[in-house]
Scaffold this active site. Structure first.
Site, PDB file in Angstrom:
ATOM      1  N   CYS A  34       0.815  -1.212   0.000  1.00 54.96           N
ATOM      2  CA  CYS A  34       0.000   0.000   0.000  1.00 54.96           C
ATOM      3  C   CYS A  34       0.848   1.262   0.000  1.00 54.96           C
ATOM      4  O   CYS A  34       2.034   1.237   0.313  1.00 54.96           O
ATOM      5  CB  CYS A  34      -0.882   0.062   1.243  1.00 54.96           C
ATOM      6  N   GLY A  60       0.577  -0.069  -5.101  1.00 54.59           N
ATOM      7  CA  GLY A  60      -0.680  -0.822  -5.044  1.00 54.59           C
ATOM      8  C   GLY A  60      -1.565  -0.430  -6.202  1.00 54.59           C
ATOM      9  O   GLY A  60      -1.876   0.748  -6.369  1.00 54.59           O
ATOM     10  N   ASN A 135      -0.504   1.569   5.602  1.00 56.66           N
ATOM     11  CA  ASN A 135       0.500   0.823   4.842  1.00 56.66           C
ATOM     12  C   ASN A 135       1.245  -0.058   5.828  1.00 56.66           C
ATOM     13  O   ASN A 135       1.794   0.441   6.807  1.00 56.66           O
ATOM     14  CB  ASN A 135       1.465   1.776   4.147  1.00 56.66           C
ATOM     15  N   GLY A 136       1.266  -1.361   5.538  1.00 59.16           N
ATOM     16  CA  GLY A 136       1.921  -2.301   6.440  1.00 59.16           C
ATOM     17  C   GLY A 136       0.955  -3.401   6.808  1.00 59.16           C
ATOM     18  O   GLY A 136      -0.185  -3.434   6.339  1.00 59.16           O
ATOM     19  N   TYR A 275      13.227  -3.387  -3.977  1.00 59.04           N
ATOM     20  CA  TYR A 275      12.191  -3.510  -4.998  1.00 59.04           C
ATOM     21  C   TYR A 275      11.069  -2.486  -4.896  1.00 59.04           C
ATOM     22  O   TYR A 275      10.591  -1.971  -5.900  1.00 59.04           O
ATOM     23  CB  TYR A 275      11.566  -4.911  -4.912  1.00 59.04           C
TER      24      TYR A 275
HETATM   25  P1  AMP Z   1       9.557 -14.209  -9.835  1.00 62.01           P
HETATM   26  O1  AMP Z   1       9.288 -14.073 -11.283  1.00 62.01           O
HETATM   27  O2  AMP Z   1       8.437 -14.928  -9.127  1.00 62.01           O
HETATM   28  O3  AMP Z   1      10.872 -14.798  -9.491  1.00 62.01           O
HETATM   29  O4  AMP Z   1       9.533 -12.743  -9.206  1.00 62.01           O
HETATM   30  C1  AMP Z   1      10.618 -11.901  -9.405  1.00 62.01           C
HETATM   31  C2  AMP Z   1      10.162 -10.643 -10.080  1.00 62.01           C
HETATM   32  O5  AMP Z   1       9.074 -10.074  -9.355  1.00 62.01           O
HETATM   33  C3  AMP Z   1      11.270  -9.629 -10.114  1.00 62.01           C
HETATM   34  O6  AMP Z   1      11.309  -9.088 -11.414  1.00 62.01           O
HETATM   35  C4  AMP Z   1      10.879  -8.588  -9.092  1.00 62.01           C
HETATM   36  O7  AMP Z   1      11.130  -7.286  -9.573  1.00 62.01           O
HETATM   37  C5  AMP Z   1       9.400  -8.782  -8.893  1.00 62.01           C
HETATM   38  N1  AMP Z   1       9.018  -8.732  -7.469  1.00 62.01           N
HETATM   39  C6  AMP Z   1       9.765  -8.975  -6.393  1.00 62.01           C
HETATM   40  N2  AMP Z   1       9.053  -8.844  -5.264  1.00 62.01           N
HETATM   41  C7  AMP Z   1       7.810  -8.502  -5.636  1.00 62.01           C
HETATM   42  C8  AMP Z   1       6.590  -8.212  -4.937  1.00 62.01           C
HETATM   43  N3  AMP Z   1       6.547  -8.249  -3.623  1.00 62.01           N
HETATM   44  N4  AMP Z   1       5.504  -7.889  -5.665  1.00 62.01           N
HETATM   45  C9  AMP Z   1       5.558  -7.857  -7.010  1.00 62.01           C
HETATM   46  N5  AMP Z   1       6.664  -8.135  -7.728  1.00 62.01           N
HETATM   47  C10 AMP Z   1       7.777  -8.445  -7.052  1.00 62.01           C
END
Ligand code: AMP
Length: 504
Positions: A34, A60, A135-136, A275
């Site tokens: 969020c 979000g 947020n949290g 990220y």
């Molecule tokens: P994956 O494809 O499942 O290994 O997810 C890695 C990708 O998802 C990377 O490109 C990250 O930038 C992105 N990512 C990492 N953490 C999150 C998150 N909490 N929510 C959405 N995307 C994420």
């Protein structure tokens, strides 16, 4: 006090129909990502809040809302969908009169996507109306909720945030701020809150400062928001970060700060740097962009194969790839082009749709990679979906060798503080060795940033000090910074990986 004129139910074009009564109260806690925004004493409070929320859209994308107070009434607009879909319409902003506003963007992964979960939440208390955006995630939200329901509370949403409304309502203290503080004493976990009453704008940050919250100034009017990029968007000045454990109140008499908790060493979430936050934001006094570049440079320092070009996985891997390239002297190339008109990969609910999403999102730029030994950099590896697809795409486009690097350590533990990550079973690194992961994603070599390297890049030359870890880094270390009351069953230890070793 009258109830707010809430247009959410009757006007929402995306509404999936009547509110469902099924719930997941006994299930997993709600995981939410969020962003929050609040402004006090500005004649165009709703329009400014809409712009601020637009800058926070990356935090979000599922739903958004604004609540205003016009001196006698509260007004509320809460919708599913993107900020621009709802709040770019003049008639929607006109339904939000008043000089004080709070707003929220939200993405949750569990619980039905229903309007009653969309924030800011609003309640009519005996002292007047009260709106809150959070947020949290609370780590004792479910336990508190069960207790409140047992004692007769009627919950309207499935969010953990709603317990805060009930705790404030039930407090026997006289002044609003005392009731609010009493509620905060009962909750555990991560919270950056913006709240609105008929007299006050209130901001609060949990005692460890896990999620960010900053104070800004727009022509003398205070602003509270998750990230400085929202201040830049509206031309406001950054004033300072709200301190961990600080409660700040704005009313006609000015600003008042309360610090009701015993001071503790702060533990801001390291994932904001890896990220979550936008690269142009300053979080905890550090440029997110510069930190990500430093992660990339550190990756090159730790492990550098013979390659021709460095290629980021856009957009999340771009700053780290810039840092890697600058440190190593290997040219940076845009070997992957991202389509900006698809939502984030994680928005898709099932694995098969998620995989489809990845293909829709990225394309190979053959001219930059054909016949070359390439090193791909992404910020993090979660399920491995993105990396697997991208490696295959690079080979299909003629790359000679494909090396994969992650600008964060292996994610071994779930998050309970507001970052959407799967449980351990869904985390590739928690269930596979480095060599197994390399094989699954199909790379010629695979390496992650080391935990000490991550701390060095953050400006701690000695690496991570286990006695004073500085950040909430539990996803990598399992060192959760608070009680996990709702998750009391001990997490089994994941297999230990050799974090520094390269699999090839
Ligand atoms: P994956 O494809 O499942 O290994 O997810 C890695 C990708 O998802 C990377 O490109 C990250 O930038 C992105 N990512 C990492 N953490 C999150 C998150 N909490 N929510 C959405 N995307 C994420």
């Amino acid at each position: 006090m009258q109830a707010p004129s809430d247009h959410a139910e009757q006007l929402d074009p995306y509404s999936s129909g009547p509110i469902e009564l099924q719930d997941d109260l006994e299930g997993d806690t709600l995981r939410e990502e969020c962003g929050v925004f609040g402004i006090f004493g500005h004649p165009e409070a709703a329009a400014i809040t809409a712009l601020g929320l637009h800058a926070l859209q990356h935090r979000g994308q599922e739903a958004c809302g604004i609540v205003t107070f016009d001196g006698s009434r509260f007004h509320s607009e809460r919708r599913l969908g993107l900020v621009g879909d709802t709040f770019s319409r003049r008639e929607v902003i006109e339904r939000l009169p008043g000089s004080t506003a709070v707003g929220h963007v939200r993405y949750s992964t569990t619980g039905a996507t229903i309007l009653r979960n969309v924030q800011p939440l609003f309640a009519e208390l005996n002292a007047g109306g009260f709106a809150v955006g959070h947020n949290g995630n609370l780590t004792n939200g479910l336990s508190l909720r069960r207790e409140l329901v047992k004692n007769g509370a009627m919950m309207q949403s499935t969010t953990d945030t709603e317990v805060i409304l009930h705790l404030v309502a039930q407090s026997k203290r006289g002044h609003f701020v005392d009731r609010f503080i009493e509620a905060l004493r009962a909750i555990e976990g991560a919270y950056s809150l913006v709240a609105l009453t008929n007299k006050k704008l209130v901001g609060a940050r949990d005692p460890l400062g896990i999620r960010p919250l900053v104070l800004g100034d727009l022509d003398g009017r205070p602003i509270l928001t998750s990230e400085t990029c929202a201040l830049d968007m509206i031309g406001a000045k950054y004033v300072r970060d709200i301190e961990p454990g600080e409660i700040i109140v704005f009313d006609e008499e000015g600003a008042h700060t309360h610090k009701p908790f015993p001071p503790k060493p702060a533990r801001p979430c390291i994932f904001e740097y890896i990220y979550f936050s936008r690269p142009d934001s300053i979080v905890g006094g550090r440029s997110v962009y510069e930190v990500r570049k430093a992660f990339g440079a550190q990756l090159a320092r730790e492990n550098h194969p013979d390659i021709d070009v460095v290629v980021p996985v856009p957009d999340s891997g771009v700053p780290a790839a810039v840092g890697y390239s600058q440190y190593s002297g290997v040219p940076f190339e845009l070997g992957i082009i991202r389509n900006h008109y698809v939502g984030r990969t994680f928005i898709q609910p099932t694995q098969s749709v998620r995989e489809l999403g990845v293909r829709m999102k990225h394309s190979a730029n053959r001219a930059a990679i054909e016949g070359k030994r390439i090193l791909l950099i992404d910020d993090s590896l979660v399920r491995g979906t993105t990396s697997k697809k991208i490696v295959r795409m690079m080979r299909d486009a003629g790359a000679l060798e494909v090396h994969f690097r992650l600008a964060s350590p292996p994610i071994l533990y779930p998050d309970y503080y507001g970052i959407d990550l799967p449980d351990r079973g869904g985390l590739l690194a928690a269930t596979h060795t480095l060599e197994e992961m390399r094989e699954i994603i199909g790379a010629d070599s695979l390496a992650f940033l080391s935990i000490d390297g991550m701390y060095r890049a953050m400006g701690y030359p000695g690496g991570r000090d286990p006695a004073n870890p500085k950040f909430a880094d539990h996803c990598f270390t399992g060192a959760y910074p608070t009680h996990l009351t709702d998750h009391s069953e001990a997490e089994p230890q994941p297999r230990q990986l050799s974090l520094l070793a390269e699999a090839s």
